[in-house]
Design a protein around this motif. Structure first.
Motif, PDB file in Angstrom:
ATOM      1  N   TYR A 196       0.813  -1.217   0.000  1.00  0.00           N
ATOM      2  CA  TYR A 196       0.000   0.000   0.000  1.00  0.00           C
ATOM      3  C   TYR A 196       0.848   1.270   0.000  1.00  0.00           C
ATOM      4  CZ  TYR A 196      -3.315  -3.612   1.272  1.00  0.00           C
ATOM      5  OH  TYR A 196      -4.060  -4.760   1.279  1.00  0.00           O
ATOM      6  N   GLN A 197       2.018   1.222   0.619  1.00  0.00           N
ATOM      7  CA  GLN A 197       2.884   2.398   0.622  1.00  0.00           C
ATOM      8  C   GLN A 197       3.363   2.718  -0.794  1.00  0.00           C
ATOM      9  OE1 GLN A 197       3.528   4.489   3.237  1.00  0.00           O
ATOM     10  NE2 GLN A 197       4.509   5.759   1.677  1.00  0.00           N
ATOM     11  N   LYS A 198       3.770   1.692  -1.531  1.00  0.00           N
ATOM     12  CA  LYS A 198       4.201   1.908  -2.916  1.00  0.00           C
ATOM     13  C   LYS A 198       3.040   2.419  -3.756  1.00  0.00           C
ATOM     14  CE  LYS A 198       6.290  -0.415  -6.911  1.00  0.00           C
ATOM     15  NZ  LYS A 198       6.820  -1.700  -7.440  1.00  0.00           N
TER      16      LYS A 198
ATOM     17  N   TYR B 238      -5.814   1.577   4.138  1.00  0.00           N
ATOM     18  CA  TYR B 238      -5.101   0.343   4.482  1.00  0.00           C
ATOM     19  C   TYR B 238      -3.856   0.624   5.325  1.00  0.00           C
ATOM     20  CZ  TYR B 238      -7.882  -2.704   1.443  1.00  0.00           C
ATOM     21  OH  TYR B 238      -8.898  -3.439   0.888  1.00  0.00           O
ATOM     22  N   LEU B 239      -3.296   1.824   5.194  1.00  0.00           N
ATOM     23  CA  LEU B 239      -2.116   2.202   5.978  1.00  0.00           C
ATOM     24  C   LEU B 239      -2.491   2.839   7.317  1.00  0.00           C
ATOM     25  CD1 LEU B 239       0.062   3.663   3.082  1.00  0.00           C
ATOM     26  CD2 LEU B 239       0.574   1.608   4.410  1.00  0.00           C
ATOM     27  N   ASN B 240      -3.807   2.832   7.624  1.00  0.00           N
ATOM     28  CA  ASN B 240      -4.318   3.393   8.883  1.00  0.00           C
ATOM     29  C   ASN B 240      -4.069   4.891   9.014  1.00  0.00           C
ATOM     30  OD1 ASN B 240      -5.198   0.837   9.681  1.00  0.00           O
ATOM     31  ND2 ASN B 240      -3.268   0.373  10.695  1.00  0.00           N
ATOM     32  N   GLN B 241      -3.917   5.575   7.894  1.00  0.00           N
ATOM     33  CA  GLN B 241      -3.789   7.039   7.909  1.00  0.00           C
ATOM     34  C   GLN B 241      -5.180   7.618   7.631  1.00  0.00           C
ATOM     35  OE1 GLN B 241      -0.372   8.607   5.723  1.00  0.00           O
ATOM     36  NE2 GLN B 241       0.640   6.604   5.847  1.00  0.00           N
ATOM     37  N   PHE B 242      -6.023   7.531   8.657  1.00  0.00           N
ATOM     38  CA  PHE B 242      -7.449   7.755   8.460  1.00  0.00           C
ATOM     39  C   PHE B 242      -7.789   9.205   8.116  1.00  0.00           C
ATOM     40  CE2 PHE B 242      -7.177   4.238  11.684  1.00  0.00           C
ATOM     41  CZ  PHE B 242      -7.398   3.225  10.762  1.00  0.00           C
TER      42      PHE B 242
ATOM     43  N   LEU C 142     -16.009   4.280   7.235  1.00  0.00           N
ATOM     44  CA  LEU C 142     -14.978   3.528   7.955  1.00  0.00           C
ATOM     45  C   LEU C 142     -13.962   4.476   8.592  1.00  0.00           C
ATOM     46  CD1 LEU C 142     -14.295   0.562   5.501  1.00  0.00           C
ATOM     47  CD2 LEU C 142     -15.402   0.437   7.733  1.00  0.00           C
ATOM     48  N   CYS C 143     -13.558   5.507   7.845  1.00  0.00           N
ATOM     49  CA  CYS C 143     -12.619   6.494   8.409  1.00  0.00           C
ATOM     50  C   CYS C 143     -13.210   7.138   9.656  1.00  0.00           C
ATOM     51  CB  CYS C 143     -12.283   7.567   7.372  1.00  0.00           C
ATOM     52  SG  CYS C 143     -11.366   6.971   5.947  1.00  0.00           S
TER      53      CYS C 143
END
Length: 432
Positions: free
Chosen positions: A35-37, A65-69, A95-96
């Motif tokens: 997910y970061q890429k 997915y990276l939990n950076q809501f 969800l956020c």
């Protein structure tokens, strides 16, 4: 001039191809779980000019997915601004909100998603979860049931409904839903683990042991399954198997740690050389602001910023000088009583603060007090075990807190026991 125009057209074509390649690479990265890429590639594509709802949606998913809501929320807001009838964007924005603790806003978004797509089964599950958070359990069950009705062959929906029934204490229905989950082909160690817990709560310890055994066969490092099976063995009077499971769990738990006897200990001290103690090499010493007159520092194996992150494992050292000039204390005994009172006051809002044992003793002819305590702020936080150690050193109070989460304290306690034997007070505190 004509040549330049052709060249520019060629450059534009090349850029378009490159952007398309990056977009496809980003999609592949998402599919493969990188997910970061994916996030980085989507951002590069956006810088190249692609600013439609689709690209914001995809980047929002990467953030999610990276939990950076907060960043995911911002992207889903932009998607909805561009396409208000996108049920997926409303669901994911919900969800956020849910992960950020905004339950009412999450509920509203899930409701919009359902209105836009009445067959959106997962949106019903998500709204049902929001209703659980709001304490509206009957309505939550209706939403979970509707999700299963829409997609009766989806094992994930039965799995989530099984968890809901367990939460509500209806363990028989929880078992039924785990059964259906597995009947539809979704089988893994965690499902056996959860169904085993439901069986035990439903009064079927033999079935519980069978499921936990299958969970352990699928994941031999599952400490929780071993500990739960140990508990049930003990409940059934089988102390031999209970002890064997506990021993295996302990062996797995500490396998990743270097044996304490193999650690290299070095001496740590703050810049003012007020306090010295030996701890494993490679730990970090972090000093706090001393402008308030109290010396305070931390020694931890974690790479954290104390100002913004909570320390899970490590030692807190505090020194309060000239106590009698600030508080009503006249002796070292008074100072220790002051410290005990401050502990009670500072922990009164904790869900749990239990002193397991307390030892009064002298150290270098000065009074000390050592507690072994268990602390938990509330049910959403870890339980910690701590050594709480206070030294009354003339007119000064020196306190040292050794902490670790409860499930790892057994290992770190050995480290701390050794550290306690190495404490030294700086020369500037030498007393007549």
């Amino acid at each position: 001039m004509k040549f330049v125009i052709v060249a520019l057209a060629f450059m534009f074509f090349s850029i378009t191809i490159l952007a398309a390649d990056k977009y496809e690479s980003a999609n592949n990265a998402m599919f493969n779980g990188d997910y970061q890429k994916a996030l980085e590639l989507y951002t590069e594509v956006m810088k190249g000019g692609k600013q439609d709802a689709d690209i914001y949606y995809r980047r929002g998913m990467a953030y999610l997915y990276l939990n950076q809501f907060d960043k995911a929320l911002a992207d889903f807001n932009l998607v909805i601004d561009k396409d208000k009838k996108n049920p997926d964007a409303h669901n994911n924005r919900g969800l956020c909100h849910s992960y950020m603790g905004n339950v009412d806003m999450a509920f509203d978004d899930f409701s919009v998603a359902i209105k836009l797509d009445p067959k959106f089964a997962q949106a019903y599950i998500n709204r049902g979860s929001a209703l659980v958070s709001k304490g509206e359990f009957d309505k939550a069950i209706v939403d979970f049931d509707q999700a299963v009705k829409i997609d009766p062959k989806n094992p994930e929906l039965y799995l989530q409904r099984a968890g809901l029934y367990y939460y509500l204490g209806d363990y028989a229905k929880s078992v039924e839903n785990y059964d259906k989950t597995m009947e539809l082909g979704l089988i893994n160690s965690k499902i056996y683990f959860n169904r085993g817990n439901s069986h035990f709560k439903n009064g079927a310890p033999t079935k519980a042991i069978s499921d936990l055994t299958k969970a352990i066969e699928l994941d031999s490092t599952d400490i929780e399954a071993l500990m739960n099976r140990a508990y049930i063995h003990h409940f059934m009077g089988d102390s031999i198997n209970a002890d064997a499971d506990k021993a295996k769990a302990e062996e797995i738990k500490y396998a990743k740690y270097t044996p304490v006897e193999d650690l290299k200990f070095v001496t740590y001290s703050n810049a003012g050389k007020d306090f010295f103690m030996d701890l494993p090499e490679g730990w970090n010493l972090i000093e706090s602001d001393t402008s308030g007159g109290m010396i305070n520092f931390f020694i931890t194996p974690e790479d954290i910023s104390i100002e913004s992150e909570a320390m899970l494992i490590g030692v807190t050292v505090g020194i309060m000088k000239d106590m009698s000039s600030k508080y009503e204390v006249k002796s070292e005994s008074d100072i220790l009583d002051f410290w005990k009172g401050s502990l009670d006051y500072s922990n009164e809002d904790m869900q749990e603060y239990t002193v397991q044992w307390q030892r009064h003793q002298e150290w270098n002819q000065h009074g000390t007090l050592l507690n072994l305590s268990t602390v938990q702020a509330d049910q959403n936080y870890l339980r910690f075990n701590m050594y709480e150690y206070a030294i009354a050193w003339g007119d000064n109070l020196i306190f040292v807190y050794f902490q670790a989460p409860e499930d790892t304290f057994g290992y770190y306690r050995k480290v701390y026991d050794r550290a306690l034997q190495t404490i030294k007070i700086g020369e500037n505190y030498k007393l007549d």
